[in-house]
Design a protein around this motif. Structure first.
Motif, PDB file in Angstrom:
ATOM      1  N   ASN A  67       4.948  83.878  78.342  1.00  0.00           N
ATOM      2  CA  ASN A  67       5.039  84.299  79.744  1.00  0.00           C
ATOM      3  C   ASN A  67       4.390  83.326  80.710  1.00  0.00           C
ATOM      4  O   ASN A  67       4.017  83.704  81.826  1.00  0.00           O
ATOM      5  N   SER A  68       4.246  82.070  80.310  1.00  0.00           N
ATOM      6  CA  SER A  68       3.675  81.075  81.214  1.00  0.00           C
ATOM      7  C   SER A  68       4.645  80.785  82.359  1.00  0.00           C
ATOM      8  O   SER A  68       5.848  80.992  82.247  1.00  0.00           O
ATOM      9  N   GLY A  69       4.091  80.294  83.462  1.00  0.00           N
ATOM     10  CA  GLY A  69       4.925  79.906  84.598  1.00  0.00           C
ATOM     11  C   GLY A  69       5.176  81.028  85.586  1.00  0.00           C
ATOM     12  O   GLY A  69       4.409  81.985  85.684  1.00  0.00           O
ATOM     13  N   SER A  70       6.271  80.930  86.304  1.00  0.00           N
ATOM     14  CA  SER A  70       6.608  81.912  87.337  1.00  0.00           C
ATOM     15  C   SER A  70       6.850  83.282  86.720  1.00  0.00           C
ATOM     16  O   SER A  70       7.501  83.401  85.683  1.00  0.00           O
ATOM     17  N   HIS A  71       6.337  84.307  87.390  1.00  0.00           N
ATOM     18  CA  HIS A  71       6.457  85.665  86.855  1.00  0.00           C
ATOM     19  C   HIS A  71       7.911  86.116  86.772  1.00  0.00           C
ATOM     20  O   HIS A  71       8.263  86.941  85.937  1.00  0.00           O
ATOM     21  N   GLY A  72       8.764  85.564  87.631  1.00  0.00           N
ATOM     22  CA  GLY A  72      10.153  85.996  87.649  1.00  0.00           C
ATOM     23  C   GLY A  72      11.092  85.121  86.834  1.00  0.00           C
ATOM     24  O   GLY A  72      12.313  85.296  86.914  1.00  0.00           O
ATOM     25  N   LYS A  90       1.460  76.605  98.046  1.00  0.00           N
ATOM     26  CA  LYS A  90       2.617  76.482  98.943  1.00  0.00           C
ATOM     27  C   LYS A  90       3.645  75.495  98.401  1.00  0.00           C
ATOM     28  O   LYS A  90       4.802  75.519  98.815  1.00  0.00           O
ATOM     29  N   THR A  91       3.215  74.637  97.474  1.00  0.00           N
ATOM     30  CA  THR A  91       4.132  73.633  96.934  1.00  0.00           C
ATOM     31  C   THR A  91       5.155  74.241  96.004  1.00  0.00           C
ATOM     32  O   THR A  91       6.329  73.855  96.008  1.00  0.00           O
ATOM     33  N   CYS A  92       4.742  75.217  95.180  1.00  0.00           N
ATOM     34  CA  CYS A  92       5.642  75.687  94.113  1.00  0.00           C
ATOM     35  C   CYS A  92       5.982  77.172  94.170  1.00  0.00           C
ATOM     36  O   CYS A  92       6.493  77.724  93.201  1.00  0.00           O
ATOM     37  N   ASN A  93       5.685  77.848  95.292  1.00  0.00           N
ATOM     38  CA  ASN A  93       6.067  79.247  95.433  1.00  0.00           C
ATOM     39  C   ASN A  93       7.163  79.421  96.465  1.00  0.00           C
ATOM     40  O   ASN A  93       7.271  78.650  97.423  1.00  0.00           O
ATOM     41  N   ILE A  94       7.974  80.432  96.265  1.00  0.00           N
ATOM     42  CA  ILE A  94       9.054  80.754  97.209  1.00  0.00           C
ATOM     43  C   ILE A  94       8.881  82.183  97.690  1.00  0.00           C
ATOM     44  O   ILE A  94       8.242  82.998  97.039  1.00  0.00           O
ATOM     45  N   SER A  95       9.463  82.467  98.846  1.00  0.00           N
ATOM     46  CA  SER A  95       9.517  83.845  99.346  1.00  0.00           C
ATOM     47  C   SER A  95      10.880  84.396  98.973  1.00  0.00           C
ATOM     48  O   SER A  95      11.863  84.146  99.656  1.00  0.00           O
TER      49      SER A  95
END
Length: 330
Positions: A167-172, A322-327
């Motif tokens: 489950n590493s990385g982005s939760h989605g 802010k570099t690697c997250n999206i809304s």
């Protein structure tokens, strides 16, 4: 004023990573009277959650009455792949500004979905901005402890077998806990053009010529972009032989990359030979979806250190970067 009936028969469908549609039944006489809906949304407590983190505040939503079903959407209170409970209440706003309310409905549970392709495409665009220039390389490599390779030789017929992604990385990420593969690296040191002599995963390294895993008969997919509260950023890519089970899984869920022209990992023909390049400014984690026989490469011991601080095993993404997250949903 007459009391309102309690909403019943809650139904939830069309669930995405940041939205869902909800409907319920109420007495016919209430349909023309109700002016507002109150929605009580709560994230279910995870038994493995951080005990020192503040508890999530329940979300109470107020919406003007609209024909049902209605869509509830919001990346600021809905997270991907997360379990929630929801209950609803109807209300009539009175002339004095107060509300006449019904009782709360029964509580219904549901789980939000993974990132869709359009969300991963947003992550890909962000990753492309910092990927940097491309450097040549010639081998993929995989570091593990001595016992791992002994087990492969003694109990697996000398074949490394794909395992379920953690489950590493982005939760989605749609690959977490779903895609089977074998992790490889390909980053090289700028000054030597060779793989680094340090690794967080073990002192023994299996190296395999790049063309064994990556060639015109392979599809390449973008899977994730994340960091772990550090300056380093990771890009997860998937290599899947065309027509394989892993290829079919990725085709439905991940953006496909042109193997000869992308910002992360390329395979191109130059003067009749296959030439390989990787992005310099991100750490690539490459998942190969098929079994690999150790006889196809070389196993040896590295001379450097085991840098445990760089391990990404079950690593959690920094949600504030802010570099690697999206809304999602925007």
């Amino acid at each position: 004023m007459e009391l309102l009936s309690t909403p019943k028969n809650i139904e939830i469908n069309n669930i995405t990573c940041d939205s869902f549609r909800i409907s319920w039944a109420m007495d016919k006489g209430d349909l023309e009277r109700v002016t507002h809906y109150f929605i009580d949304l709560n994230k279910k407590e995870n038994k493995n959650s951080n005990k020192f983190k503040h508890r999530d505040v329940p979300t109470k939503l107020v919406a003007k009455a609209v024909p049902l079903p209605m869509t509830v959407r919001g990346h600021w209170f809905l997270s991907p792949r997360t379990e929630y409970s929801v209950a609803v209440q109807t209300a009539v706003k009175q002339s004095d500004g107060e509300y006449l309310v019904s009782g709360w409905s029964e509580t219904v549970e549901f789980c939000t979905g993974d990132y869709a392709k359009e969300h991963l495409a947003q992550l890909q665009e962000k990753a492309e901005l910092i990927a940097g220039r491309m450097l040549r390389f010639s081998v993929f490599y995989r570091n593990q402890h001595k016992e791992y390779f002994q087990h492969v030789r003694l109990h697996c017929g000398n074949v490394m077998k794909p395992s379920l992604k953690d489950n590493s990385g982005s939760h989605g990420s749609p690959t977490s806990g779903m895609l089977h593969g074998i992790f490889f690296s390909c980053n090289t040191e700028f000054n030597t053009g060779q793989p680094p002599q340090d690794s967080p995963y073990g002192r023994y390294r299996f190296q395999i010529p790049a063309q064994r895993l990556f060639n015109p008969n392979t599809h390449l997919y973008f899977a994730d972009f994340y960091c772990m509260y550090t300056a380093y950023h990771y890009v997860v890519l998937v290599l899947a032989p065309k027509g394989s089970a892993g290829d079919h899984f990725c085709q439905e869920r991940l953006p496909q990359l042109d193997i000869s022209c992308n910002k992360f990992l390329t395979c191109s023909v130059e003067d009749g030979d296959l030439v390989y390049r990787h992005a310099q400014d991100v750490i690539l984690e490459v998942i190969y979806t098929e079994p690999i026989d150790l006889s196809l490469g070389v196993l040896g011991e590295i001379s450097g250190h085991q840098l445990m601080s760089l391990s990404t095993a079950n690593a959690k993404k920094d949600p504030s970067c802010k570099t690697c997250n999206i809304s999602v949903g925007r």
